[in-house]
Design a protein around this motif. Structure first.
Motif, PDB file in Angstrom:
ATOM      1  N   ALA A 202       0.839  -1.210   0.000  1.00  0.00           N
ATOM      2  CA  ALA A 202       0.000   0.000   0.000  1.00  0.00           C
ATOM      3  C   ALA A 202       0.872   1.256   0.000  1.00  0.00           C
ATOM      4  CB  ALA A 202      -0.934  -0.021   1.205  1.00  0.00           C
ATOM      5  N   THR A 203       1.954   1.222   0.799  1.00  0.00           N
ATOM      6  CA  THR A 203       2.840   2.390   0.853  1.00  0.00           C
ATOM      7  C   THR A 203       3.450   2.648  -0.527  1.00  0.00           C
ATOM      8  OG1 THR A 203       3.364   1.795   3.119  1.00  0.00           O
ATOM      9  CG2 THR A 203       4.815   3.387   2.068  1.00  0.00           C
ATOM     10  N   THR A 204       3.864   1.562  -1.186  1.00  0.00           N
ATOM     11  CA  THR A 204       4.465   1.700  -2.527  1.00  0.00           C
ATOM     12  C   THR A 204       3.444   2.261  -3.514  1.00  0.00           C
ATOM     13  OG1 THR A 204       5.814  -0.234  -2.040  1.00  0.00           O
ATOM     14  CG2 THR A 204       5.653   0.433  -4.351  1.00  0.00           C
TER      15      THR A 204
ATOM     16  N   ALA B 232      -6.270  -3.699   7.848  1.00  0.00           N
ATOM     17  CA  ALA B 232      -5.486  -2.932   6.865  1.00  0.00           C
ATOM     18  C   ALA B 232      -5.723  -1.429   7.045  1.00  0.00           C
ATOM     19  CB  ALA B 232      -5.866  -3.375   5.451  1.00  0.00           C
ATOM     20  N   PHE B 233      -6.970  -1.041   7.300  1.00  0.00           N
ATOM     21  CA  PHE B 233      -7.292   0.383   7.505  1.00  0.00           C
ATOM     22  C   PHE B 233      -6.608   0.907   8.777  1.00  0.00           C
ATOM     23  CE2 PHE B 233     -11.626   0.749   5.059  1.00  0.00           C
ATOM     24  CZ  PHE B 233     -10.925   0.623   3.874  1.00  0.00           C
ATOM     25  N   ALA B 234      -6.653   0.107   9.840  1.00  0.00           N
ATOM     26  CA  ALA B 234      -6.036   0.544  11.107  1.00  0.00           C
ATOM     27  C   ALA B 234      -4.552   0.806  10.890  1.00  0.00           C
ATOM     28  CB  ALA B 234      -6.259  -0.505  12.188  1.00  0.00           C
TER      29      ALA B 234
ATOM     30  N   VAL C 273      -5.866   0.335  -0.281  1.00  0.00           N
ATOM     31  CA  VAL C 273      -5.455  -0.405   0.923  1.00  0.00           C
ATOM     32  C   VAL C 273      -6.291  -1.677   1.068  1.00  0.00           C
ATOM     33  CG1 VAL C 273      -5.469  -0.302   3.458  1.00  0.00           C
ATOM     34  CG2 VAL C 273      -4.557   1.621   2.128  1.00  0.00           C
ATOM     35  N   ALA C 274      -7.608  -1.556   0.862  1.00  0.00           N
ATOM     36  CA  ALA C 274      -8.484  -2.727   1.019  1.00  0.00           C
ATOM     37  C   ALA C 274      -8.179  -3.772  -0.052  1.00  0.00           C
ATOM     38  CB  ALA C 274      -9.942  -2.292   0.953  1.00  0.00           C
TER      39      ALA C 274
ATOM     40  N   LEU D 272      -4.535  -8.543  -2.589  1.00  0.00           N
ATOM     41  CA  LEU D 272      -3.604  -8.626  -3.718  1.00  0.00           C
ATOM     42  C   LEU D 272      -2.138  -8.460  -3.318  1.00  0.00           C
ATOM     43  CD1 LEU D 272      -5.629  -6.292  -6.113  1.00  0.00           C
ATOM     44  CD2 LEU D 272      -5.548  -8.805  -6.184  1.00  0.00           C
ATOM     45  N   GLY D 273      -1.909  -7.860  -2.155  1.00  0.00           N
ATOM     46  CA  GLY D 273      -0.541  -7.515  -1.756  1.00  0.00           C
ATOM     47  C   GLY D 273       0.247  -8.679  -1.194  1.00  0.00           C
TER      48      GLY D 273
END
Ligand code: ZN
Ligand code: ZN
Length: 426
Positions: free
Chosen positions: A8-10, A331-333, A414-415, A420-421
């Motif tokens: 997500a960061t990437t 993931a949201f947290a 993010v979700a 997928l990550g």
């Protein structure tokens, strides 16, 4: 958090690059709203953007529905959904990009004002942004992204039409379906909820038959006004006496039409009812109780004909899958920190769940705040949220452009990456 940057960061490192076109695109959509099943310009713009991002695009599903697919190796397939339609509301936000659009609706030749009063322009802009970011950083994840843009959420039949028009064949096997809605609340926040989140809604038109006569000769009549009145009173017992006190349900008789004149007993009455429930079992039992009571009251009145029932404006309940919601919540947290909140139960309704239900996959649906944070917090402090914070469908509903677009775009990324990550997560 791990020491190496998360997927997500990437992917979201490019969020700032999306911002300028997203903000322009959003203001354009907001200024050019289209009514349900007539989202032609929006659908064309969506298809063009998706193609530009490298998606395989299928337009015209269920009318104006559009699906974009990005296949990126092995892994889960994640469906992300946005709705596209606007409402017959005259915008009163005073925004520089406020809508002045009009369109004809239904059978009427008279144009009505049109406005994105439910924020579906936010949903479309965020999903296009998320789709583009995922496409630009496909080295950070693996699997398939299905970006789905549906017509006519406001009528409750847009998702169903896409399903009936062969959606399953277009999207192929899907593992999970995700959707979001912009709501009154602090912009920048995202709210998740397990289990029931939105109510089912059913409207019912009930026609009961009497026998017309002179108002002075009731012995010759079966009075449909008295019959309708008895039905209305008896229907009050459905929720109060048949539904458990711990189970929320609403039954409202919103309209009764009968008769033309004080000294004429008419020959029929038409009642329009609205039912809100939060699970299929309660929904079925309340609708059945209405039929049972109407039939029995018609017999009690010796009505000369059978009552007629017509269901319309129907929305399924939205009940978030626990495991799916927990995965998104975690993931949201991690990404949003304290801006990740718990979404309260909403009495509004949605047809999103028709998509995962038809595809046989779990889903979760979350809310994002769209109100200026300072204004919202001031209203909470003053105890004036209900009065001062415009809600969806209000002519004054005006999500702040940022951080709303950034948040909705990030939430989808993010979700989706919660599936997928991680290659091993399937
Ligand atoms: Zn709406
Ligand atoms: Zn909506």
């Amino acid at each position: 958090m791990t020491s190496s940057p998360s997927a997500a960061t990437t992917v979201l490192s490019d969020l700032g690059g999306c911002r300028p076109w997203q903000e322009d695109f959003y203001r354009h959509l907001h200024q050019h709203p289209e009514l349900s099943h007539r989202e032609h310009e929006m659908a064309a713009a969506v298809a063009e953007r998706l193609r530009g991002s490298g998606y395989e695009v299928t337009p015209g599903i269920g009318g104006t529905g559009v699906v974009g697919i990005l296949r990126n190796g092995d892994g889960p397939s994640v469906l992300l959904r946005a709705d596209m339609d606007a409402l017959p509301v005259e915008e009163a936000t005073g925004l520089p990009y406020a809508s002045t659009a009009t369109a004809t609706a239904g059978d009427s030749a008279e144009p009505v004002p049109v406005m994105h009063a439910c924020g579906h322009d936010v949903h479309v802009t965020c999903l296009l942004g998320a789709a583009d970011l995922l496409a630009r950083h496909r080295d950070a994840w693996s699997g398939t992204v299905v970006a789905l843009f549906q017509p006519a959420e406001e009528l409750g039949d847009g998702a169903r039409r896409m399903v009936d028009d062969g959606l399953a064949g277009v999207v192929g096997p899907v593992d999970v379906a995700l959707a979001q809605h912009v709501l009154p609340g602090v912009a920048g926040t995202v709210g998740t909820r397990s289990g029931a989140v939105l109510s089912a809604a059913d409207s019912m038109r009930v026609t009961v038959h009497g026998r017309g006569a002179h108002g002075s000769m009731p012995q010759a009549a079966v009075d449909p006004v008295v019959l309708a009145a008895m039905i209305v009173v008896r229907l009050q017992t459905v929720v109060s006496r048949e539904v458990a006190p711990t189970t929320p349900a609403v039954l409202t008789v919103g309209s009764i039409q009968s008769g033309t004149k004080s000294n004429v007993i008419g020959d029929r009455a038409v009642l329009e009812l609205n039912v809100r429930t939060f699970d299929e079992q309660t929904r079925a039992s309340v609708l059945e109780a209405i039929r049972r009571i109407v039939v029995a009251e018609c017999q009690a009145s010796d009505a000369p004909g059978e009552p007629e029932f017509e269901l319309f404006d129907r929305f399924p309940p939205t009940v978030n899958d626990d495991a799916t919601t927990q995965r998104v919540r975690t993931a949201f947290a991690e990404h949003f920190g304290e801006l990740a909140t718990e979404l309260p139960l909403q009495s509004a309704s949605e047809d999103f769940s028709d998509l995962p239900t038809a595809l046989g996959v779990p889903y979760t649906y979350w809310g994002i705040g769209g109100t200026d944070p300072d204004a919202y917090r001031a209203a909470v402090e003053a105890g004036t949220v209900a009065k001062d914070v415009p809600v969806n469908h209000s002519p004054c509903f005006a999500p702040v452009v940022q951080p709303t677009l950034d948040t909705g775009t990030s939430a989808l990324v993010v979700a989706a990456l919660a599936w997928l990550g991680h290659r091993a997560a399937r």
